[in-house]
Design a protein around this motif. Structure first.
Motif, short mmCIF file in Angstrom:
data_model
loop_
_atom_site.label_atom_id
_atom_site.label_comp_id
_atom_site.label_asym_id
_atom_site.label_seq_id
_atom_site.Cartn_x
_atom_site.Cartn_y
_atom_site.Cartn_z
N ILE A 10 0.86 -1.19 0.00
CA ILE A 10 0.00 0.00 0.00
C ILE A 10 0.89 1.24 0.00
O ILE A 10 1.76 1.39 0.87
N GLU A 11 0.69 2.10 -0.99
CA GLU A 11 1.42 3.38 -1.05
C GLU A 11 0.49 4.49 -0.56
O GLU A 11 -0.71 4.47 -0.83
N LEU A 12 1.08 5.46 0.14
CA LEU A 12 0.31 6.60 0.65
C LEU A 12 0.86 7.90 0.06
O LEU A 12 2.07 8.07 -0.08
N TYR A 13 -0.05 8.79 -0.27
CA TYR A 13 0.30 10.09 -0.84
C TYR A 13 -0.53 11.17 -0.17
O TYR A 13 -1.62 10.89 0.37
N SER A 14 -0.06 12.41 -0.25
CA SER A 14 -0.90 13.54 0.17
C SER A 14 -1.28 14.33 -1.08
O SER A 14 -0.57 14.30 -2.08
N ILE A 15 -2.42 14.99 -0.99
CA ILE A 15 -2.89 15.82 -2.10
C ILE A 15 -3.46 17.11 -1.53
O ILE A 15 -4.06 17.10 -0.44
N SER A 16 -3.26 18.21 -2.23
CA SER A 16 -3.80 19.50 -1.79
C SER A 16 -4.51 20.16 -2.96
O SER A 16 -3.91 20.36 -4.02
N VAL A 17 -5.80 20.45 -2.76
CA VAL A 17 -6.60 21.09 -3.81
C VAL A 17 -7.28 22.33 -3.21
O VAL A 17 -8.12 22.20 -2.31
N PRO A 18 -6.94 23.54 -3.68
CA PRO A 18 -7.57 24.75 -3.13
C PRO A 18 -9.07 24.79 -3.44
O PRO A 18 -9.50 24.31 -4.50
N LEU A 19 -9.85 25.32 -2.50
CA LEU A 19 -11.28 25.53 -2.74
C LEU A 19 -11.48 26.84 -3.50
O LEU A 19 -10.65 27.75 -3.44
N ARG A 20 -12.61 26.93 -4.22
CA ARG A 20 -12.94 28.17 -4.93
C ARG A 20 -13.15 29.32 -3.93
O ARG A 20 -12.70 30.44 -4.15
N THR A 21 -13.88 29.01 -2.87
CA THR A 21 -14.11 30.00 -1.79
C THR A 21 -14.06 29.25 -0.46
O THR A 21 -14.28 28.03 -0.43
N PRO A 22 -13.78 29.93 0.67
CA PRO A 22 -13.75 29.24 1.96
C PRO A 22 -15.07 28.55 2.28
O PRO A 22 -16.14 29.08 1.97
N PHE A 23 -14.97 27.36 2.86
CA PHE A 23 -16.14 26.55 3.22
C PHE A 23 -16.39 26.73 4.72
O PHE A 23 -15.54 26.39 5.54
N LYS A 24 -17.56 27.29 5.06
CA LYS A 24 -17.83 27.62 6.46
C LYS A 24 -19.08 26.91 6.96
O LYS A 24 -20.14 26.98 6.33
N THR A 25 -18.94 26.22 8.11
CA THR A 25 -20.09 25.59 8.77
C THR A 25 -20.10 26.03 10.23
O THR A 25 -19.23 26.80 10.66
N ALA A 26 -21.07 25.50 10.99
CA ALA A 26 -21.11 25.80 12.43
C ALA A 26 -19.90 25.24 13.16
O ALA A 26 -19.59 25.63 14.27
N LEU A 27 -19.17 24.29 12.53
CA LEU A 27 -18.06 23.62 13.18
C LEU A 27 -16.68 24.09 12.74
O LEU A 27 -15.72 23.99 13.49
N ARG A 28 -16.54 24.60 11.49
CA ARG A 28 -15.19 24.87 11.00
C ARG A 28 -15.21 25.75 9.75
O ARG A 28 -16.24 25.91 9.10
N THR A 29 -14.02 26.29 9.42
CA THR A 29 -13.79 27.00 8.15
C THR A 29 -12.60 26.35 7.46
O THR A 29 -11.56 26.13 8.09
N VAL A 30 -12.75 26.05 6.16
CA VAL A 30 -11.70 25.34 5.41
C VAL A 30 -11.41 26.08 4.11
O VAL A 30 -12.32 26.57 3.45
N ASN A 31 -10.12 26.14 3.74
CA ASN A 31 -9.71 26.84 2.51
C ASN A 31 -9.21 25.91 1.41
O ASN A 31 -9.12 26.31 0.26
N ALA A 32 -8.84 24.67 1.77
CA ALA A 32 -8.33 23.73 0.77
C ALA A 32 -8.61 22.31 1.22
O ALA A 32 -8.70 22.02 2.42
N VAL A 33 -8.77 21.40 0.25
CA VAL A 33 -8.88 19.98 0.54
C VAL A 33 -7.46 19.44 0.70
O VAL A 33 -6.64 19.55 -0.21
N GLU A 34 -7.14 18.92 1.87
CA GLU A 34 -5.82 18.35 2.16
C GLU A 34 -6.02 16.90 2.57
O GLU A 34 -6.29 16.62 3.74
#
Length: 367
Positions: A10-34
């Motif tokens: 099993i090989e493991l990798y990381s990936i980073s994809v920026p979001l178009r705009t920040p994703f905000k919920t009652a629990l968190r704010t996110v700027n990129a998929v990591e």
């Protein structure tokens, strides 16, 4: 006799994809998929892909814990096994370590990918193959009412017929948010709301009744109360006419059984990252069929690998009547070659066997 297909590593990798705009919920704010990408190799030269987002605030899984669970437990349990012995592999996967659902989900979908490739069939056809196209909603992040109304209108102008509105930060302002959005988009668009555990049970009933009284026409409310508060969830379900969808309350088939037996919610949300993958998700869909409880399929903030796995499941099962798979649409780019094809709200599948993923760009190897 068919040639075997044994798991070699099993090989493991990381990936980073920026979001178009920040994703905000009652629990968190996110700027990129990591996310963590899993690649399971076999002695036939065929590989299967999976993905796990570290969503600590919801699943408890972090990048470090996902990597450690796979390296220290899951890999040791399944390397050397033959893909044909699928049920036995799944048993070893789930017994290898307690919890760690996201890590298990990533490995699970890579195994299903391999199984489909082994038998040269797209996964959705193997699982039931009932649909050729599915339609997703899109999420409107929690912001000031005017900004949310503008975001909602923008989505409708792109053709979306169903919007999922994030609420739960302030119940009084939530009412203003929903009024502003309904005024902006009119009544031809379905509005569903997601409180992300943001309310207390009585508070939820109060604000939802106010939304009913204002004629806001809410399709359903998702997870109005804390995940563990099954009694509160049932209280809300029993005391408002807006249907209730259980999300964070359902991490396993056992949770789904309890909620369906209690009638604590009207619908159940399946997320592969919560239930540890397709194997358990299929058990939840079977329970939905048994109890007559429709399911939604959702995702965390994920790129197209794990969302493709969710699309295959959604295309296979008629009990999944609601689709919330907008993760890849919220991303500014798509690193995946093949897999699910997103044309705004329309989702189709590219040609290929298993998950139909041909490759993934911009991966960083984890040693």
């Amino acid at each position: 006799m068919e040639a075997s297909m044994k798991i070699t590593d099993i090989e493991l990798y990381s990936i980073s994809v920026p979001l178009r705009t920040p994703f905000k919920t009652a629990l968190r704010t996110v700027n990129a998929v990591e996310d963590i990408i899993v690649k399971i190799n076999t002695d036939e030269g065929v590989c299967g892909y999976g993905e796990a987002p570290p969503t600590g605030v919801i699943t408890g899984d972090t990048s470090g814990s996902i990597i450690a669970a796979i390296r220290n437990h899951i890999e040791k349990a399944i390397v050397g096994m033959d893909i044909e012995d699928f049920e036995e592999i799944m048993e070893k996967l789930h017994k290898s370590v307690i919890g760690n659902y996201s890590a298990k989900a990533a490995v699970d979908m890579a195994l299903y990918d391999l199984f489909g490739q082994k038998w040269e069939i797209p996964l959705y056809k193997h699982l039931g193959g009932s649909k050729k196209e599915i339609i997703t909603d899109i999420t409107v992040s929690v912001n000031e009412p005017e900004e949310m109304a503008a975001d909602a209108l923008d989505a409708v102008n792109k053709g979306y017929k169903t919007l999922k509105i994030k609420v739960g930060k302030d119940s009084k302002k939530d009412l203003q948010r929903m009024q502003a959005i309904r005024d902006a988009v009119g009544y031809e668009v379905d509005l569903r709301i997601d409180a992300n555990q943001g309310w207390q049970a009585k508070e939820a009933v109060k604000v939802l009744r106010q939304m009913e009284d204002k004629g806001l026409m809410i399709e359903f409310v998702e997870q109005p109360v804390a995940a563990h508060d099954f009694e509160g969830l049932k209280y809300v379900t029993d005391n408002v006419s807006i249907p209730v969808l259980a999300d964070e309350s359902v991490f396993s088939p056992m949770d789904a059984v309890k909620i369906m037996q209690l009638r604590a919610a009207d619908y159940v949300n399946i997320k592969l990252m919560k239930c540890a993958g397709i194997h358990n998700a299929l058990k939840i869909t079977a329970l939905g069929e048994l109890y007559g409880v429709e399911c939604m399929i959702g995702c965390m903030l994920e790129a197209n690998v794990s969302v493709t796995a969710a699309v295959h499941l959604a295309m296979a099962k008629n009990i999944i009547t609601k689709i919330d798979l907008d993760g890849p649409v919220l991303c500014s780019e798509n690193p995946v070659v093949g897999g699910a094809i997103f044309d705004n709200y329309r989702i189709n599948m590219s040609d290929g066997t298993g998950l139909a993923i041909k490759g993934i760009q911009n991966l960083q190897k984890i040693n």
